[in-house]
Structure formats: C-alpha cells, structure tokens
Design an enzyme around this catalytic site. Structure first.
Site, short mmCIF file in Angstrom:
data_model
loop_
_atom_site.label_atom_id
_atom_site.label_comp_id
_atom_site.label_asym_id
_atom_site.label_seq_id
_atom_site.Cartn_x
_atom_site.Cartn_y
_atom_site.Cartn_z
N ASP A 1 36.20 16.40 18.09
CA ASP A 1 36.95 15.33 18.75
C ASP A 1 36.04 14.10 18.81
OD1 ASP A 1 35.26 15.71 20.91
OD2 ASP A 1 36.83 16.19 22.35
N CYS B 1 33.05 19.59 20.32
CA CYS B 1 33.59 18.62 21.27
C CYS B 1 32.46 18.29 22.25
CB CYS B 1 34.86 19.14 21.96
SG CYS B 1 34.65 20.60 22.99
N THR C 1 31.63 19.42 25.26
CA THR C 1 30.95 20.60 25.80
C THR C 1 31.03 21.81 24.87
OG1 THR C 1 32.99 21.30 26.86
CG2 THR C 1 31.49 19.92 28.19
N ARG D 1 29.49 50.25 15.38
CA ARG D 1 30.11 50.28 16.71
C ARG D 1 30.66 48.91 17.11
NH1 ARG D 1 24.71 49.72 17.40
NH2 ARG D 1 23.92 48.37 19.06
N HIS D 2 30.10 47.86 16.52
CA HIS D 2 30.58 46.51 16.86
C HIS D 2 31.96 46.26 16.26
CE1 HIS D 2 26.67 45.91 18.51
NE2 HIS D 2 26.09 46.19 17.36
C1 RB5 Z 1 36.58 14.83 25.90
O1 RB5 Z 1 36.29 13.84 26.84
C2 RB5 Z 1 36.06 16.17 26.39
O2 RB5 Z 1 36.87 16.64 27.41
C3 RB5 Z 1 36.00 17.14 25.23
O3 RB5 Z 1 35.16 16.64 24.24
C4 RB5 Z 1 35.48 18.54 25.54
O4 RB5 Z 1 34.27 18.49 26.20
C5 RB5 Z 1 36.44 19.47 26.15
O5 RB5 Z 1 36.15 20.65 26.36
#
Ligand code: RB5
Length: 140
Positions: A8, A65, A67, A132-133
């Site tokens: 994103d 993204c 996080t 096993r995995h």
């Molecule tokens: C976008 O601002 C942010 O929410 C996205 O990049 C991500 O971290 C969502 O999990």
C-alpha cells in the site's frame, strides 16, 4: 521463482528495495502495485497477490504495508494462503521450515531496508521441512 509483490502507500519505498533483492537473487517479479504514495486500501493488494499465489501463477508472494498486520490479516482470509508477518530472521526461517508460508508480510514502518533485505533473503532461501509440519498444516 516467480514472486508476486504488492504494497500500500506505506510500503512503496520498501517494495522497491525488496524488488531489487528479488532480482539480485534471480527471481522474476510480478509487481501488483501500488506505485504511488496516494492513499490506497491494502486489502485490494493482499487479494491480488494472494490470488496469483493461490492459482499457482506465482510460487510465493510478498506483501508490504505500514505494519504488515493488515496485509497478513487480509491475505490469510484467502483459502490456501499461509501469510507470515516477519520482522526478524528467525521467524522468517521458521515460517518457511515449519509453516510452509507462501506469502511473506513486512511492516515498512517497523523495520528498515537493511533488515528487510536480509529477511527476504532468508525467507526466499529457506525450505519447508515437511513431515509432522505438513500434518499440522493439513489441520488448518
Ligand atoms: C495505512 O495507513 C496503514 O494502516 C497500513 O499501511 C497498515 O499498517 C495496516 O495494517
């Protein structure tokens, strides 16, 4: 390998770093975007990358993204996708060896480009251990 990648607006710079690492490793990259810092909705990119992996058009995928959390949640809603959010090398290695992760998620606001590049190198070169995995994965 053919690798699908998506991000994103929070992940563009890191996506460019990761694409360079993948090419350096000899992989073919299918870049599903996005390609600008205009605000976009990460589930759309999670879905397009996941579809390519699920349909076998790409052997694995990478989603980025801010996080990595939203991308991993969205990708894991797709049957057949095992997306792993990894912010260090041990998890990257184990997500392949024990969980046969087929999508790696990264948080561009959590880790820097150097660590991300090492995580990608580790993830791309680690192999599923099976045994096993596999039985445990079959229980999902
Ligand atoms: C976008 O601002 C942010 O929410 C996205 O990049 C991500 O971290 C969502 O999990």
């Amino acid at each position: 390998m053919k690798v699908a990648i998506g991000c994103d607006h929070g992940g563009i710079d890191l996506k460019n770093t990761v694409v360079a690492v993948l090419i350096e490793l000899g992989h073919v990259v299918d870049d599903q975007g996005c390609n600008s810092t205009d605000s976009v909705d990460y589930p759309n990119f999670a879905r397009s990358v996941s579809s390519l992996v699920k349909d076998g058009e790409c052997e694995c995928g990478i989603l980025i993204c801010g996080t990595g959390i939203g991308m991993s949640m969205a990708a894991n809603r797709i049957p057949g996708i095992r997306a792993a959010l990894c912010n260090e090398m041990f998890s990257a290695k184990m997500s392949r060896e024990h969980n046969d992760a087929n999508i790696l998620c990264l948080g561009a606001r959590v880790i820097g480009p150097g660590l991300a590049a090492e995580i990608v190198r580790t993830w791309m070169t680690s192999e599923f251990a099976g045994g096993r995995h596999q039985r445990r994965i079959d229980m999902f």
